[in-house]
Enzyme design. Sequence first.
Site, short mmCIF file in Angstrom:
data_model
loop_
_atom_site.label_atom_id
_atom_site.label_comp_id
_atom_site.label_asym_id
_atom_site.label_seq_id
_atom_site.Cartn_x
_atom_site.Cartn_y
_atom_site.Cartn_z
N SER A 93 0.86 -1.19 0.00
CA SER A 93 0.00 0.00 0.00
C SER A 93 0.89 1.23 0.00
O SER A 93 1.99 1.20 0.57
CB SER A 93 -0.87 0.02 1.25
OG SER A 93 -1.51 1.28 1.37
N TYR A 149 -1.86 -0.75 10.17
CA TYR A 149 -1.93 -1.11 8.74
C TYR A 149 -0.71 -0.58 7.99
O TYR A 149 -0.06 -1.30 7.23
CB TYR A 149 -3.23 -0.56 8.17
CG TYR A 149 -3.45 -0.81 6.70
CD1 TYR A 149 -3.80 -2.08 6.24
CD2 TYR A 149 -3.32 0.21 5.77
CE1 TYR A 149 -4.02 -2.31 4.88
CE2 TYR A 149 -3.54 -0.01 4.42
CZ TYR A 149 -3.89 -1.27 3.98
OH TYR A 149 -4.10 -1.49 2.64
N1 NAD Z 1 -8.68 -0.61 -1.65
C1 NAD Z 1 -7.62 0.17 -1.44
O1 NAD Z 1 -7.70 1.41 -1.53
C2 NAD Z 1 -6.28 -0.43 -1.14
C3 NAD Z 1 -5.18 0.42 -1.11
C4 NAD Z 1 -3.93 -0.10 -0.85
C5 NAD Z 1 -3.78 -1.44 -0.63
N2 NAD Z 1 -4.87 -2.27 -0.64
C6 NAD Z 1 -4.63 -3.68 -0.40
O2 NAD Z 1 -5.13 -4.42 -1.49
C7 NAD Z 1 -5.48 -5.74 -1.05
C8 NAD Z 1 -6.91 -6.04 -1.49
O3 NAD Z 1 -7.76 -5.15 -0.80
P1 NAD Z 1 -9.22 -4.71 -1.30
O4 NAD Z 1 -9.29 -3.25 -1.15
O5 NAD Z 1 -9.55 -5.36 -2.58
O6 NAD Z 1 -10.09 -5.29 -0.11
P2 NAD Z 1 -11.19 -6.44 -0.08
O7 NAD Z 1 -11.60 -6.52 1.34
O8 NAD Z 1 -12.21 -6.18 -1.13
O9 NAD Z 1 -10.32 -7.73 -0.48
C9 NAD Z 1 -9.54 -8.46 0.41
C10 NAD Z 1 -9.89 -9.91 0.22
O10 NAD Z 1 -9.04 -10.71 1.02
C11 NAD Z 1 -9.81 -11.75 1.57
N3 NAD Z 1 -9.21 -12.30 2.77
C12 NAD Z 1 -9.05 -11.67 3.96
N4 NAD Z 1 -8.52 -12.53 4.85
C13 NAD Z 1 -8.34 -13.71 4.21
C14 NAD Z 1 -7.85 -14.97 4.59
N5 NAD Z 1 -7.41 -15.21 5.84
N6 NAD Z 1 -7.81 -15.96 3.68
C15 NAD Z 1 -8.25 -15.75 2.42
N7 NAD Z 1 -8.73 -14.57 1.98
C16 NAD Z 1 -8.78 -13.56 2.88
C17 NAD Z 1 -11.14 -11.07 1.90
O11 NAD Z 1 -12.17 -12.02 2.10
C18 NAD Z 1 -11.33 -10.22 0.67
O12 NAD Z 1 -12.01 -10.92 -0.35
C19 NAD Z 1 -5.28 -5.74 0.47
O13 NAD Z 1 -4.00 -6.24 0.78
C20 NAD Z 1 -5.33 -4.27 0.82
O14 NAD Z 1 -4.67 -3.99 2.01
C21 NAD Z 1 -6.12 -1.79 -0.88
#
Ligand code: NAD
Length: 270
Positions: free
Chosen positions: A154, A167
């Site tokens: 991130s 985080y």
């Molecule tokens: N959305 C943003 O703005 C953003 C920004 C920077 C980084 N990220 C990172 O991107 C990645 C995806 O995030 P997102 O925004 O799509 O969120 P999201 O919550 O839509 O997706 C995360 C997914 O991971 C799954 N997950 C969580 N724990 C798990 C486990 N123990 N086993 C299997 N699956 C598991 C969840 O069920 C979910 O489907 C994450 O690492 C998040 O930190 C997101």
Amino acid sequence: MSSRLFDLSDDVAVVIGGTGALGGGMAQALAEAGAKVAILGRNAERGEERVRAIEAAGGKGLFVSADAMSCESLAAARDAIQSKLGTISVLVNAAGGNKPDATLIPGADFCKLSRTAWNEVFDLNLVGGVLLPSQVFGEAMLAAEKGSIINIASMSGMIPLSRVVAYSAAKAAVINLTMFLAREWATRGIRVNAISPGFFPADQNRKLLFNEDGSYSVRGQQIIGHTPMARFGKAEELSGAVVWLASQRAASFVTGQNIVVDGGFSAVTI
Ligand SMILES: NC(=O)c1ccc[n+]([C@@H]2O[C@H](COP(=O)([O-])OP(=O)(O)OC[C@H]3O[C@@H](n4cnc5c(N)ncnc54)[C@H](O)[C@@H]3O)[C@@H](O)[C@H]2O)c1
């Protein structure tokens, strides 16, 4: 320039957290580039829905139920995928997110931050997010002497954003572990890189970014105000970075890097 630079038709990709907003978008992009894609996660309904979308677009997808926090679960998923789709060559680690208890709301005392919540955020983003999948799937890639691991870090792992303290620290560790593994496996045929998204609306942050009526929250407005492109990202805007890093033809000499996709957020100070 080879027209096959971004052709992944020889690849089998695994997207952990492909049930989510960003992981799902990246799974779709890898499938559109020709990879057979296994979506790993705990939510079968969302995983199967993504597989249907991949197949409707002419790709090959498979949902495998797995918990990223369990080595046994990941190893069973790895073996099932290898027997159904073939040797895994791409791993996208996209499971992760924040927890409300690990967030410092305005006026909250850092000295009172919950140790339990801190550990949960580190466990999710660093241990289940990168460590365990890299061990379990890395073993198969080392045996094949071929692989690209892409960790979703991130932008907050580079610049500690206000409030999301655990985080940000966990994502900083993700970037560091990415660089460590890149060096560790550089001569073993495995490249390890990270993508650091800026702000992309997803289930885990929607309440933070928007009011119930769909307008931007105060925090959402602050973020937009700091983003040179003056908007949030869309999941499909990570497609280019993930396909490029996955491709052995396009990114053969790229390892240990952190690719930032944030509309310019981290490039400006005011
Ligand atoms: N959305 C943003 O703005 C953003 C920004 C920077 C980084 N990220 C990172 O991107 C990645 C995806 O995030 P997102 O925004 O799509 O969120 P999201 O919550 O839509 O997706 C995360 C997914 O991971 C799954 N997950 C969580 N724990 C798990 C486990 N123990 N086993 C299997 N699956 C598991 C969840 O069920 C979910 O489907 C994450 O690492 C998040 O930190 C997101």
